[in-house]
Design a protein around this motif. Structure first.
Motif, PDB file in Angstrom:
ATOM      1  N   PRO A  55       0.960  -1.203   0.001  1.00 53.04           N
ATOM      2  CA  PRO A  55      -0.230   0.044  -0.058  1.00 53.04           C
ATOM      3  C   PRO A  55       0.861   1.412   0.154  1.00 53.04           C
ATOM      4  O   PRO A  55       0.246   2.261  -0.432  1.00 53.04           O
ATOM      5  N   ARG A  56       1.973   1.156   0.393  1.00 53.50           N
ATOM      6  CA  ARG A  56       2.913   2.373   0.584  1.00 53.50           C
ATOM      7  C   ARG A  56       4.164   2.261  -0.139  1.00 53.50           C
ATOM      8  O   ARG A  56       4.846   1.319   0.079  1.00 53.50           O
ATOM      9  N   LEU A  57       4.658   3.541  -0.468  1.00 56.64           N
ATOM     10  CA  LEU A  57       5.977   3.515  -1.101  1.00 56.64           C
ATOM     11  C   LEU A  57       7.170   2.960   0.010  1.00 56.64           C
ATOM     12  O   LEU A  57       8.002   2.145  -0.469  1.00 56.64           O
ATOM     13  N   GLU A  58       7.138   3.434   1.050  1.00 59.27           N
ATOM     14  CA  GLU A  58       8.283   2.859   1.939  1.00 59.27           C
ATOM     15  C   GLU A  58       8.031   1.156   2.251  1.00 59.27           C
ATOM     16  O   GLU A  58       8.973   0.695   2.874  1.00 59.27           O
ATOM     17  N   GLU A  59       7.190   0.566   1.950  1.00 60.96           N
ATOM     18  CA  GLU A  59       7.147  -0.966   2.126  1.00 60.96           C
ATOM     19  C   GLU A  59       7.792  -1.704   0.928  1.00 60.96           C
ATOM     20  O   GLU A  59       7.947  -2.910   0.896  1.00 60.96           O
ATOM     21  N   LEU A  60       8.348  -0.621  -0.152  1.00 62.92           N
ATOM     22  CA  LEU A  60       8.675  -1.553  -1.291  1.00 62.92           C
ATOM     23  C   LEU A  60      10.640  -1.728  -1.037  1.00 62.92           C
ATOM     24  O   LEU A  60      10.962  -0.964  -0.216  1.00 62.92           O
ATOM     25  N   PHE A  83       2.087  15.664 -19.311  1.00 57.92           N
ATOM     26  CA  PHE A  83       1.605  14.220 -18.360  1.00 57.92           C
ATOM     27  C   PHE A  83       1.044  14.841 -17.136  1.00 57.92           C
ATOM     28  O   PHE A  83       1.587  15.679 -16.490  1.00 57.92           O
ATOM     29  N   ASN A  84       0.259  13.917 -16.529  1.00 58.79           N
ATOM     30  CA  ASN A  84      -0.296  13.999 -15.050  1.00 58.79           C
ATOM     31  C   ASN A  84       0.393  12.695 -14.647  1.00 58.79           C
ATOM     32  O   ASN A  84       0.131  11.845 -15.411  1.00 58.79           O
ATOM     33  N   THR A  85       1.109  12.848 -13.682  1.00 50.52           N
ATOM     34  CA  THR A  85       1.701  11.358 -13.192  1.00 50.52           C
ATOM     35  C   THR A  85       1.821  11.623 -11.633  1.00 50.52           C
ATOM     36  O   THR A  85       2.329  12.591 -10.944  1.00 50.52           O
ATOM     37  N   GLY A  86       1.072  10.333 -11.025  1.00 50.37           N
ATOM     38  CA  GLY A  86       1.232  10.632  -9.601  1.00 50.37           C
ATOM     39  C   GLY A  86       0.389   9.334  -8.820  1.00 50.37           C
ATOM     40  O   GLY A  86      -0.063   8.543  -9.654  1.00 50.37           O
ATOM     41  N   PHE A  87       0.486   9.373  -7.546  1.00 52.59           N
ATOM     42  CA  PHE A  87      -0.145   8.448  -6.974  1.00 52.59           C
ATOM     43  C   PHE A  87      -1.304   8.812  -5.962  1.00 52.59           C
ATOM     44  O   PHE A  87      -1.262  10.134  -5.586  1.00 52.59           O
ATOM     45  N   ASN A  88      -2.234   7.976  -5.553  1.00 56.44           N
ATOM     46  CA  ASN A  88      -3.316   8.387  -4.527  1.00 56.44           C
ATOM     47  C   ASN A  88      -3.141   7.364  -3.512  1.00 56.44           C
ATOM     48  O   ASN A  88      -3.323   6.135  -3.639  1.00 56.44           O
ATOM     49  N   GLY A 144      -8.498   9.073  -2.765  1.00 51.78           N
ATOM     50  CA  GLY A 144      -9.155   8.854  -4.068  1.00 51.78           C
ATOM     51  C   GLY A 144      -8.397   7.714  -4.559  1.00 51.78           C
ATOM     52  O   GLY A 144      -8.875   6.936  -5.481  1.00 51.78           O
ATOM     53  N   ALA A 145      -7.561   6.697  -3.999  1.00 55.57           N
ATOM     54  CA  ALA A 145      -7.172   5.632  -4.360  1.00 55.57           C
ATOM     55  C   ALA A 145      -8.375   4.550  -4.487  1.00 55.57           C
ATOM     56  O   ALA A 145      -9.322   4.053  -3.661  1.00 55.57           O
ATOM     57  N   GLY A 146      -8.594   3.929  -5.676  1.00 52.51           N
ATOM     58  CA  GLY A 146      -9.631   2.904  -6.098  1.00 52.51           C
ATOM     59  C   GLY A 146      -9.141   1.659  -5.331  1.00 52.51           C
ATOM     60  O   GLY A 146     -10.255   0.894  -5.217  1.00 52.51           O
ATOM     61  N   ILE A 147      -7.900   1.346  -5.575  1.00 52.16           N
ATOM     62  CA  ILE A 147      -7.388   0.174  -4.479  1.00 52.16           C
ATOM     63  C   ILE A 147      -6.178   0.399  -3.644  1.00 52.16           C
ATOM     64  O   ILE A 147      -5.162   0.326  -4.121  1.00 52.16           O
ATOM     65  N   PRO A 148      -6.737   0.848  -2.452  1.00 51.25           N
ATOM     66  CA  PRO A 148      -5.728   1.380  -1.572  1.00 51.25           C
ATOM     67  C   PRO A 148      -4.663   0.403  -1.118  1.00 51.25           C
ATOM     68  O   PRO A 148      -3.568   0.682  -0.701  1.00 51.25           O
ATOM     69  N   CYS A 149      -4.888  -0.782  -1.196  1.00 51.77           N
ATOM     70  CA  CYS A 149      -4.206  -2.063  -0.686  1.00 51.77           C
ATOM     71  C   CYS A 149      -2.847  -2.148  -1.646  1.00 51.77           C
ATOM     72  O   CYS A 149      -1.850  -2.910  -1.330  1.00 51.77           O
ATOM     73  N   HIS A 150      -2.825  -1.485  -2.729  1.00 47.82           N
ATOM     74  CA  HIS A 150      -1.962  -1.743  -4.089  1.00 47.82           C
ATOM     75  C   HIS A 150      -1.508  -0.348  -4.665  1.00 47.82           C
ATOM     76  O   HIS A 150      -2.246  -0.047  -5.280  1.00 47.82           O
ATOM     77  N   LEU A 151      -0.354  -0.072  -4.147  1.00 47.10           N
ATOM     78  CA  LEU A 151      -0.040   1.286  -4.867  1.00 47.10           C
ATOM     79  C   LEU A 151       0.237   1.295  -6.246  1.00 47.10           C
ATOM     80  O   LEU A 151       0.596   0.080  -6.967  1.00 47.10           O
ATOM     81  N   HIS A 152      -0.109   2.251  -7.054  1.00 47.85           N
ATOM     82  CA  HIS A 152       0.159   2.301  -8.369  1.00 47.85           C
ATOM     83  C   HIS A 152       0.235   3.787  -8.881  1.00 47.85           C
ATOM     84  O   HIS A 152      -0.290   4.720  -8.327  1.00 47.85           O
ATOM     85  N   CYS A 153       1.078   4.039  -9.749  1.00 45.12           N
ATOM     86  CA  CYS A 153       1.126   5.541 -10.403  1.00 45.12           C
ATOM     87  C   CYS A 153       0.637   5.537 -11.730  1.00 45.12           C
ATOM     88  O   CYS A 153       0.650   4.623 -12.544  1.00 45.12           O
ATOM     89  N   HIS A 154      -0.311   6.544 -11.690  1.00 45.68           N
ATOM     90  CA  HIS A 154      -1.014   6.830 -13.154  1.00 45.68           C
ATOM     91  C   HIS A 154      -0.123   7.746 -13.893  1.00 45.68           C
ATOM     92  O   HIS A 154       0.715   8.672 -13.295  1.00 45.68           O
ATOM     93  N   VAL A 155      -0.016   7.233 -15.246  1.00 44.30           N
ATOM     94  CA  VAL A 155       0.641   8.153 -16.033  1.00 44.30           C
ATOM     95  C   VAL A 155      -0.243   8.343 -17.155  1.00 44.30           C
ATOM     96  O   VAL A 155      -0.630   7.685 -17.787  1.00 44.30           O
ATOM     97  N   VAL A 156      -0.649   9.854 -17.164  1.00 46.07           N
ATOM     98  CA  VAL A 156      -1.867  10.233 -17.895  1.00 46.07           C
ATOM     99  C   VAL A 156      -1.040  11.200 -19.050  1.00 46.07           C
ATOM    100  O   VAL A 156      -0.748  12.357 -18.551  1.00 46.07           O
ATOM    101  N   PRO A 157      -1.338  10.729 -20.340  1.00 50.40           N
ATOM    102  CA  PRO A 157      -0.981  11.829 -21.249  1.00 50.40           C
ATOM    103  C   PRO A 157      -1.798  13.089 -21.407  1.00 50.40           C
ATOM    104  O   PRO A 157      -3.203  12.695 -21.358  1.00 50.40           O
ATOM    105  N   ARG A 158      -1.636  14.260 -21.727  1.00 46.29           N
ATOM    106  CA  ARG A 158      -2.280  15.422 -21.768  1.00 46.29           C
ATOM    107  C   ARG A 158      -1.926  16.073 -23.089  1.00 46.29           C
ATOM    108  O   ARG A 158      -0.703  16.209 -23.478  1.00 46.29           O
TER     109      ARG A 158
END
Length: 154
Positions: free
Chosen positions: A61-66, A94-99, A105-119
């Protein structure tokens, strides 16, 4: 529309991010690139055409756990996701980031994921506000083919 109208997966309640890479069918799951610890996949609920996710195979769920290796590769794949999108779609930015967490707003808070959205300049319109919907110019399958061709071409 085919995705929206398709029968729902009986495992819908489980974590899709751990299930997706186990399927063995990258095209069906829209996986663009697999690393040792992380992978790049198209978002099935895109904010914009070409919206990608970069995430670890392991549910964390969090970066520090990687682990250090997972964090380094995650960042490298975020850069590669932007490179793939640049080669395929030539966005203006780009919009790039984590929730992190439900409140963010994390849809799946148990599994971190980075959004990379072209603009693109001028890519916002009234549809998300007035119609509560998004307009995407290409099907998921066609977009996967276009992006995957740019992965193989590198």
């Amino acid at each position: 529309m085919p995705y929206i109208l398709a029968p729902k997966d009986p495992e819908e309640g489980s974590n899709p991010f751990t299930r997706i890479p186990q399927s063995g069918d990258d095209a069906k799951e829209y996986i663009l690139l697999r690393g040792e610890h992380n992978y790049i996949v198209m978002n099935r609920y895109p904010y914009n055409a070409g919206h990608l996710l970069v995430l670890p195979y392991r549910e964390v769920p969090r970066l520090e756990e990687l682990t250090t290796a997972e964090r380094h590769e995650l960042m490298d794949l975020i850069v590669e996701a932007q490179n793939i999108l640049t080669r395929a779609l030539r966005p203006d930015g780009f919009n790039t980031g984590f929730n992190f967490g439900d409140a963010a707003g994390a849809g799946i808070p148990c599994h971190l994921h980075c959004h990379v959205v072209p603009r693109w300049n001028g890519d916002t319109n009234f549809m998300p506000v007035i119609g509560n919907t998004r307009v995407l110019p290409d099907s998921m399958d066609a977009m996967w083919q276009r992006l995957h061709a740019c992965v193989e071409a590198q």
